[in-house]
Design a protein around this motif. Sequence first.
Motif, PDB file in Angstrom:
ATOM      1  N   LEU A   1      13.643  -9.154  11.728  1.00  0.00           N
ATOM      2  CA  LEU A   1      12.630 -10.205  11.822  1.00  0.00           C
ATOM      3  C   LEU A   1      13.253 -11.592  11.769  1.00  0.00           C
ATOM      4  N   PRO A   2      12.645 -12.569  12.428  1.00  0.00           N
ATOM      5  CA  PRO A   2      13.093 -13.955  12.270  1.00  0.00           C
ATOM      6  C   PRO A   2      13.029 -14.367  10.803  1.00  0.00           C
ATOM      7  N   ARG A   3      13.886 -15.266  10.414  1.00  0.00           N
ATOM      8  CA  ARG A   3      13.993 -15.659   9.014  1.00  0.00           C
ATOM      9  C   ARG A   3      12.641 -16.057   8.423  1.00  0.00           C
ATOM     10  N   MET A   4      11.834 -16.778   9.191  1.00  0.00           N
ATOM     11  CA  MET A   4      10.554 -17.260   8.660  1.00  0.00           C
ATOM     12  C   MET A   4       9.547 -16.131   8.433  1.00  0.00           C
ATOM     13  N   LEU A   5       9.768 -14.981   9.081  1.00  0.00           N
ATOM     14  CA  LEU A   5       8.837 -13.867   8.953  1.00  0.00           C
ATOM     15  C   LEU A   5       9.360 -12.755   8.050  1.00  0.00           C
ATOM     16  N   ARG A   6      10.516 -12.936   7.471  1.00  0.00           N
ATOM     17  CA  ARG A   6      11.083 -11.892   6.624  1.00  0.00           C
ATOM     18  C   ARG A   6      10.197 -11.656   5.408  1.00  0.00           C
ATOM     19  N   PRO A   7      10.136 -10.412   4.961  1.00  0.00           N
ATOM     20  CA  PRO A   7       9.236 -10.076   3.854  1.00  0.00           C
ATOM     21  C   PRO A   7       9.604 -10.779   2.565  1.00  0.00           C
ATOM     22  N   ASP A   8       8.588 -11.095   1.790  1.00  0.00           N
ATOM     23  CA  ASP A   8       8.762 -11.727   0.490  1.00  0.00           C
ATOM     24  C   ASP A   8       9.119 -10.653  -0.534  1.00  0.00           C
ATOM     25  N   THR A   9      10.237 -10.815  -1.219  1.00  0.00           N
ATOM     26  CA  THR A   9      10.667  -9.823  -2.202  1.00  0.00           C
ATOM     27  C   THR A   9      10.462 -10.291  -3.638  1.00  0.00           C
ATOM     28  N   SER A  10       9.755 -11.406  -3.803  1.00  0.00           N
ATOM     29  CA  SER A  10       9.605 -11.962  -5.152  1.00  0.00           C
ATOM     30  C   SER A  10       8.854 -11.031  -6.093  1.00  0.00           C
ATOM     31  N   GLY A  11       7.977 -10.188  -5.549  1.00  0.00           N
ATOM     32  CA  GLY A  11       7.229  -9.274  -6.399  1.00  0.00           C
ATOM     33  C   GLY A  11       7.811  -7.878  -6.468  1.00  0.00           C
ATOM     34  N   ALA A  12       8.997  -7.703  -5.903  1.00  0.00           N
ATOM     35  CA  ALA A  12       9.608  -6.382  -5.882  1.00  0.00           C
ATOM     36  C   ALA A  12      10.204  -6.024  -7.242  1.00  0.00           C
ATOM     37  N   ASP A  13      10.510  -4.757  -7.411  1.00  0.00           N
ATOM     38  CA  ASP A  13      11.168  -4.291  -8.626  1.00  0.00           C
ATOM     39  C   ASP A  13      12.436  -5.110  -8.847  1.00  0.00           C
ATOM     40  N   PRO A  14      12.618  -5.724 -10.019  1.00  0.00           N
ATOM     41  CA  PRO A  14      13.766  -6.617 -10.241  1.00  0.00           C
ATOM     42  C   PRO A  14      15.117  -5.928 -10.119  1.00  0.00           C
TER      43      PRO A  14
ATOM     44  N   GLY B   1       0.817  -1.209   0.000  1.00  0.00           N
ATOM     45  CA  GLY B   1       0.000   0.000   0.000  1.00  0.00           C
ATOM     46  C   GLY B   1       0.848   1.255   0.000  1.00  0.00           C
ATOM     47  N   LEU B   2       1.936   1.230   0.786  1.00  0.00           N
ATOM     48  CA  LEU B   2       2.839   2.381   0.825  1.00  0.00           C
ATOM     49  C   LEU B   2       3.453   2.620  -0.550  1.00  0.00           C
ATOM     50  N   LEU B   3       3.908   1.558  -1.192  1.00  0.00           N
ATOM     51  CA  LEU B   3       4.557   1.683  -2.493  1.00  0.00           C
ATOM     52  C   LEU B   3       3.567   2.026  -3.601  1.00  0.00           C
ATOM     53  N   ALA B   4       2.299   1.739  -3.369  1.00  0.00           N
ATOM     54  CA  ALA B   4       1.279   2.094  -4.353  1.00  0.00           C
ATOM     55  C   ALA B   4       0.794   3.527  -4.176  1.00  0.00           C
ATOM     56  N   GLY B   5       1.117   4.118  -3.031  1.00  0.00           N
ATOM     57  CA  GLY B   5       0.685   5.489  -2.749  1.00  0.00           C
ATOM     58  C   GLY B   5       1.837   6.460  -2.877  1.00  0.00           C
ATOM     59  N   ARG B   6       1.934   7.378  -1.920  1.00  0.00           N
ATOM     60  CA  ARG B   6       2.965   8.410  -1.985  1.00  0.00           C
ATOM     61  C   ARG B   6       4.367   7.831  -1.823  1.00  0.00           C
ATOM     62  N   GLY B   7       4.453   6.656  -1.270  1.00  0.00           N
ATOM     63  CA  GLY B   7       5.751   6.017  -1.104  1.00  0.00           C
ATOM     64  C   GLY B   7       6.399   5.618  -2.405  1.00  0.00           C
ATOM     65  N   ALA B   8       5.641   5.597  -3.504  1.00  0.00           N
ATOM     66  CA  ALA B   8       6.210   5.216  -4.800  1.00  0.00           C
ATOM     67  C   ALA B   8       7.362   6.139  -5.181  1.00  0.00           C
ATOM     68  N   ALA B   9       7.242   7.417  -4.865  1.00  0.00           N
ATOM     69  CA  ALA B   9       8.307   8.372  -5.184  1.00  0.00           C
ATOM     70  C   ALA B   9       9.558   8.116  -4.357  1.00  0.00           C
ATOM     71  N   HIS B  10       9.397   7.388  -3.257  1.00  0.00           N
ATOM     72  CA  HIS B  10      10.512   7.101  -2.351  1.00  0.00           C
ATOM     73  C   HIS B  10      10.894   5.624  -2.405  1.00  0.00           C
ATOM     74  N   ALA B  11      10.711   5.007  -3.563  1.00  0.00           N
ATOM     75  CA  ALA B  11      10.915   3.561  -3.673  1.00  0.00           C
ATOM     76  C   ALA B  11      12.328   3.149  -3.283  1.00  0.00           C
ATOM     77  N   TYR B  12      13.326   3.950  -3.649  1.00  0.00           N
ATOM     78  CA  TYR B  12      14.699   3.604  -3.299  1.00  0.00           C
ATOM     79  C   TYR B  12      14.843   3.462  -1.785  1.00  0.00           C
ATOM     80  N   MET B  13      14.346   4.454  -1.068  1.00  0.00           N
ATOM     81  CA  MET B  13      14.463   4.438   0.391  1.00  0.00           C
ATOM     82  C   MET B  13      13.565   3.363   1.001  1.00  0.00           C
ATOM     83  N   ALA B  14      12.427   3.116   0.383  1.00  0.00           N
ATOM     84  CA  ALA B  14      11.511   2.107   0.911  1.00  0.00           C
ATOM     85  C   ALA B  14      12.137   0.720   0.856  1.00  0.00           C
ATOM     86  N   TYR B  15      12.805   0.408  -0.240  1.00  0.00           N
ATOM     87  CA  TYR B  15      13.453  -0.900  -0.330  1.00  0.00           C
ATOM     88  C   TYR B  15      14.579  -1.035   0.691  1.00  0.00           C
ATOM     89  N   VAL B  16      15.294   0.056   0.935  1.00  0.00           N
ATOM     90  CA  VAL B  16      16.322   0.041   1.977  1.00  0.00           C
ATOM     91  C   VAL B  16      15.675  -0.229   3.339  1.00  0.00           C
TER      92      VAL B  16
END
Length: 323
Positions: free
Chosen positions: A124-137, A100-115
């Motif tokens: 986060l524990p390894r099992m709870l780490r975010p899925d990056t498969s759909g992120a910008d390649p 939702g953040l990346l689809a809204g105003r956060g899109a302009a800050h995508a570089y910082m958001a990925y950081v």
Amino acid sequence: MTAGLRALRRRILTPASSSTSLEVRGFRRKNATAQELLETIGHTFLEGYGQIVEAPDQRTAESQLDRIPRQFRGFAYEGAAMACSVLDALPGSKGQRLSGLLAGRGAAHAYMAYVGLGWAMARLPRMLRPDTSGADPLLRWLVLDGYGFHQAYFHTDRYVHRHHRDPRLAWPRDPASYAHRAVDQGIGRALWFVGGTDVDAVLALVGGFPPARRGDLFGGVGLAATYAGGADADELTRLRESAGEYRPQLLQGSAFAAEARERAGLTVEHTELATEVLCGLDAQGAARVCRELRPTEPDRVDMPAYETWRQRIAGALVSEGGS
């Protein structure tokens, strides 16, 4: 959730502001101005994190984030992205805050958001780490950059002074073990903070690492020196001249920072100063180099397109007059 419960959640989940103190971290304190700058960056990161945790909805949080001064707003979005990732990992979450953040105003800050996503990966524990498969390649490699920054910032002795490398990183796309190089780029950014923006101190820290790692470290230093600031023209000139064979990577990092700020409409005076000194271009010109050379081809077996992009930028900047 009531306002009181949201405020309580913020107090529980948000790291203590003292964690950004240079004295607490044991970082170099060049002078009062540099210390204030770096600590304000840390406080702003935590403010962005806290706004997401406490806000009743995404729109309210974004409205608060956009009130933060332009110089520091990107760091607030970095913290916001970390908070979104942490909340997405909590039981009962729909896992849609970061998207939702990346689809809204956060899109302009995508570089910082990925950081910021990389900060969550570190916490986060390894099992709870975010899925990056759909992120910008391309930009998804910034997740590991953020991870490297976090580790160097909070585990400085191990990652900076003892040059530790994680033997195994949970990363789905790792051509030629590039994941470690992306982490080093984040460690390089952190060295600008560890060294307190003191160019001589930062150069000494980089010089302590094995030569094979220094190119990526200098890329991170150039990015931090341009995005965060804290050095005057003479200091930046000394940084540029002292980078030696790693100057192309230093220039690439500087241009990348300019592109991140230009994309978000956050270019400030120190951005212009750094790109003029390091790259021989104004911030808009340095950002344009990044945009025009952005690759469209997929990863190679031995190298991700992200590194192809970085090398093209470095080569172009050297040709433009940064040699």
